[in-house]
Design a protein around this motif. Structure first.
Motif, PDB file in Angstrom:
ATOM      1  N   UNK A   1     -74.784 -13.620  45.542  1.00 53.79           N
ATOM      2  CA  UNK A   1     -74.064 -12.346  45.686  1.00 53.79           C
ATOM      3  C   UNK A   1     -73.008 -12.425  46.790  1.00 53.79           C
ATOM      4  N   UNK A   2     -73.349 -12.896  47.993  1.00 53.37           N
ATOM      5  CA  UNK A   2     -72.312 -12.995  49.040  1.00 53.37           C
ATOM      6  C   UNK A   2     -71.155 -13.908  48.657  1.00 53.37           C
ATOM      7  N   UNK A   3     -71.454 -15.053  48.019  1.00 52.97           N
ATOM      8  CA  UNK A   3     -70.378 -15.979  47.656  1.00 52.97           C
ATOM      9  C   UNK A   3     -69.520 -15.402  46.538  1.00 52.97           C
ATOM     10  N   UNK A   4     -70.137 -14.671  45.613  1.00 50.57           N
ATOM     11  CA  UNK A   4     -69.358 -14.011  44.566  1.00 50.57           C
ATOM     12  C   UNK A   4     -68.382 -13.017  45.172  1.00 50.57           C
ATOM     13  N   UNK A   5     -68.828 -12.280  46.176  1.00 49.03           N
ATOM     14  CA  UNK A   5     -67.937 -11.335  46.857  1.00 49.03           C
ATOM     15  C   UNK A   5     -66.773 -12.062  47.521  1.00 49.03           C
ATOM     16  N   UNK A   6     -67.057 -13.206  48.120  1.00 49.66           N
ATOM     17  CA  UNK A   6     -65.977 -13.985  48.736  1.00 49.66           C
ATOM     18  C   UNK A   6     -64.944 -14.392  47.699  1.00 49.66           C
ATOM     19  N   UNK A   7     -65.418 -14.839  46.540  1.00 50.96           N
ATOM     20  CA  UNK A   7     -64.509 -15.218  45.465  1.00 50.96           C
ATOM     21  C   UNK A   7     -63.700 -14.011  45.011  1.00 50.96           C
ATOM     22  N   UNK A   8     -64.343 -12.874  44.869  1.00 46.47           N
ATOM     23  CA  UNK A   8     -63.655 -11.662  44.424  1.00 46.47           C
ATOM     24  C   UNK A   8     -62.567 -11.263  45.418  1.00 46.47           C
ATOM     25  N   UNK A   9     -62.889 -11.297  46.697  1.00 48.12           N
ATOM     26  CA  UNK A   9     -61.903 -10.914  47.717  1.00 48.12           C
ATOM     27  C   UNK A   9     -60.779 -11.943  47.789  1.00 48.12           C
ATOM     28  N   UNK A  10     -61.122 -13.229  47.755  1.00 45.42           N
ATOM     29  CA  UNK A  10     -60.089 -14.270  47.791  1.00 45.42           C
ATOM     30  C   UNK A  10     -59.136 -14.120  46.604  1.00 45.42           C
ATOM     31  N   UNK A  11     -59.684 -13.811  45.447  1.00 46.53           N
ATOM     32  CA  UNK A  11     -58.853 -13.616  44.259  1.00 46.53           C
ATOM     33  C   UNK A  11     -57.892 -12.449  44.474  1.00 46.53           C
ATOM     34  N   UNK A  12     -58.406 -11.357  45.004  1.00 48.96           N
ATOM     35  CA  UNK A  12     -57.560 -10.184  45.236  1.00 48.96           C
ATOM     36  C   UNK A  12     -56.469 -10.470  46.264  1.00 48.96           C
ATOM     37  N   UNK A  13     -56.805 -11.226  47.297  1.00 48.04           N
ATOM     38  CA  UNK A  13     -55.823 -11.527  48.340  1.00 48.04           C
ATOM     39  C   UNK A  13     -54.636 -12.325  47.793  1.00 48.04           C
ATOM     40  N   UNK A  14     -54.839 -13.023  46.668  1.00 49.29           N
ATOM     41  CA  UNK A  14     -53.760 -13.799  46.052  1.00 49.29           C
ATOM     42  C   UNK A  14     -53.216 -13.123  44.802  1.00 49.29           C
ATOM     43  N   UNK A  15     -53.672 -11.893  44.535  1.00 50.46           N
ATOM     44  CA  UNK A  15     -53.296 -11.235  43.282  1.00 50.46           C
ATOM     45  C   UNK A  15     -51.813 -10.873  43.210  1.00 50.46           C
ATOM     46  N   UNK A  16     -51.150 -10.774  44.344  1.00 53.60           N
ATOM     47  CA  UNK A  16     -49.735 -10.417  44.357  1.00 53.60           C
ATOM     48  C   UNK A  16     -48.823 -11.606  44.645  1.00 53.60           C
ATOM     49  N   UNK A  17     -49.394 -12.793  44.746  1.00 51.75           N
ATOM     50  CA  UNK A  17     -48.602 -13.984  45.060  1.00 51.75           C
ATOM     51  C   UNK A  17     -47.476 -14.158  44.037  1.00 51.75           C
ATOM     52  N   UNK A  18     -46.262 -14.356  44.560  1.00 49.36           N
ATOM     53  CA  UNK A  18     -45.125 -14.633  43.696  1.00 49.36           C
ATOM     54  C   UNK A  18     -44.468 -13.415  43.083  1.00 49.36           C
ATOM     55  N   UNK A  19     -45.024 -12.231  43.332  1.00 50.14           N
ATOM     56  CA  UNK A  19     -44.430 -11.013  42.774  1.00 50.14           C
ATOM     57  C   UNK A  19     -43.373 -10.456  43.719  1.00 50.14           C
ATOM     58  N   UNK A  20     -42.308  -9.949  43.171  1.00 48.88           N
ATOM     59  CA  UNK A  20     -41.271  -9.291  43.964  1.00 48.88           C
ATOM     60  C   UNK A  20     -41.770  -7.897  44.356  1.00 48.88           C
ATOM     61  N   UNK A  21     -41.077  -7.278  45.321  1.00 52.21           N
ATOM     62  CA  UNK A  21     -41.451  -5.911  45.713  1.00 52.21           C
ATOM     63  C   UNK A  21     -41.284  -4.956  44.540  1.00 52.21           C
ATOM     64  N   UNK A  22     -40.281  -5.223  43.731  1.00 56.22           N
ATOM     65  CA  UNK A  22     -40.073  -4.359  42.554  1.00 56.22           C
ATOM     66  C   UNK A  22     -41.251  -4.478  41.587  1.00 56.22           C
ATOM     67  N   UNK A  23     -41.743  -5.679  41.387  1.00 56.41           N
ATOM     68  CA  UNK A  23     -42.887  -5.877  40.489  1.00 56.41           C
ATOM     69  C   UNK A  23     -44.148  -5.257  41.073  1.00 56.41           C
ATOM     70  N   UNK A  24     -44.299  -5.328  42.387  1.00 56.43           N
ATOM     71  CA  UNK A  24     -45.467  -4.713  43.027  1.00 56.43           C
ATOM     72  C   UNK A  24     -45.405  -3.204  42.881  1.00 56.43           C
ATOM     73  N   UNK A  25     -44.224  -2.642  43.102  1.00 61.77           N
ATOM     74  CA  UNK A  25     -44.055  -1.183  42.972  1.00 61.77           C
ATOM     75  C   UNK A  25     -44.348  -0.734  41.548  1.00 61.77           C
ATOM     76  N   UNK A  26     -44.002  -1.577  40.574  1.00 57.95           N
ATOM     77  CA  UNK A  26     -44.208  -1.207  39.176  1.00 57.95           C
ATOM     78  C   UNK A  26     -45.695  -1.116  38.835  1.00 57.95           C
ATOM     79  N   UNK A  27     -46.510  -1.874  39.566  1.00 57.30           N
ATOM     80  CA  UNK A  27     -47.956  -1.846  39.300  1.00 57.30           C
ATOM     81  C   UNK A  27     -48.572  -0.494  39.645  1.00 57.30           C
ATOM     82  N   UNK A  28     -47.968   0.205  40.572  1.00 59.41           N
ATOM     83  CA  UNK A  28     -48.515   1.497  41.001  1.00 59.41           C
ATOM     84  C   UNK A  28     -47.761   2.681  40.407  1.00 59.41           C
ATOM     85  N   UNK A  29     -46.780   2.385  39.587  1.00 59.97           N
ATOM     86  CA  UNK A  29     -45.963   3.458  39.029  1.00 59.97           C
ATOM     87  C   UNK A  29     -46.743   4.263  37.994  1.00 59.97           C
TER      88      UNK A  29
END
Length: 295
Positions: A267-295
């Motif tokens: 369980x703890x290691x799965x959480x680490x994987x989940x958080x690490x994945x999220x921390x890289x979820x916006x890699x390579x996206x422009x600010x415009x693309x990030x803004x579009x995700x919340x539009x």
């Protein structure tokens, strides 16, 4: 591996579908641990360089690492690791003989692989615990035959059988842990606005709080304990369960050890994987693309 059915799923990131997969993996892991518990610890197979036969082959890893390399080499040729829910423990594997299947693009590109941590905690903490009964029984037999001291303990010589099961356990745990990526992706696309500020900061604690469901974890551990207790029972010749077999020492596995595996490691290691994945979820996206995700 992911099946053709997965490729045809209307909603492969459905949390209910993911939950069903994780529940089935509980059964796989428990049964594999029961199989491993019948053999002694055999710590030699986890020590790098302890087999002269492997050194002669210019392989300086452990017996288990050699097993993983050989098995995963074959699996890689059969395109196992082209599936987004499969992760090898071995690097520099050969390319598949078959053309890869056209899996849908479900996960955001990433290089997260928790297998080194899985291999470490499994061999150092889990194996000694689940094999304790077999190891002690072996020592008693050896003493009765005049074998005492260092030679009486831990090693039953079943290196191939133990490593074969180890590989199965490790692959199941790996799949279970890395399915955290699917959980994170599912939760992220459901409500990107909740995650994006903490990804940009970055704030690991806030992201972990968003993905953690204490009640779900409590029910998981409760279910796991019940399953392990049932599967660990011995049965009489007529098929009746032997009452309190876990109390009289005849149970097939240490139920508390199975629960600890999940509670303290998976369980703890799965959480680490989940958080690490999220921390890289916006890699390579422009600010415009990030803004579009919340539009």
């Amino acid at each position: 591996m992911l099946s053709q059915n997965f490729m045809l799923e209307k909603d492969p990131l459905s949390l209910e579908r993911i939950r069903q997969i994780l529940v089935r993996l509980e059964d796989t892991i428990i049964f594999d641990l029961i199989e491993r518990a019948q053999f002694a610890h055999n710590p030699r197979i986890y020590i790098r360089g302890s087999f002269e036969e492997l050194r002669d082959m210019e392989f300086d890893g452990s017996w288990l690492e050699w097993f993983l390399k050989e098995i995963e080499t074959f699996h890689a040729r059969a395109r196992r690791y082209t599936s987004p829910d499969e992760y090898p423990f071995t690097s520099n594997l050969p390319v598949p003989v078959l053309l890869p299947l056209a899996f849908p693009k479900i996960l955001y590109p990433n290089t997260i692989n928790a297998n080194p941590s899985i291999l470490s905690f499994y061999t150092r903490s889990i194996v000694p615990r689940i094999t304790r009964r077999a190891t002690l029984a072996l020592a008693a037999i050896k003493r009765s035959n005049g074998i005492i001291g260092d030679e009486e303990y831990e090693d039953d010589g079943n290196y191939g059988s133990a490593a074969t099961i180890d590989v199965e356990v490790l692959q199941a745990i790996s799949k279970r842990v890395h399915y955290g990526k699917f959980v994170s992706e599912s939760k992220f696309i459901t409500n990107p606005a909740a995650f994006i500020p903490h990804i940009l900061t970055p704030n690991r604690a806030a992201l972990e709080a968003l993905i953690t469901k204490p009640e779900v974890e409590r029910k998981l551990l409760q279910r796991l304990r019940k399953k392990a207790a049932i599967y660990a029972q011995e049965f009489s010749a007529d098929g009746d369960a032997i009452v309190n077999s876990h109390m009289n020492g005849s149970a097939k596995i240490d139920v508390d050890g199975v629960v600890e595996l999940y509670e303290s490691y998976i369980i703890p290691l799965t959480k680490e994987v989940e958080v690490d994945y999220l921390l890289h979820r916006l890699d390579g996206l422009s600010q415009e693309e990030i803004d579009a995700l919340t539009a």
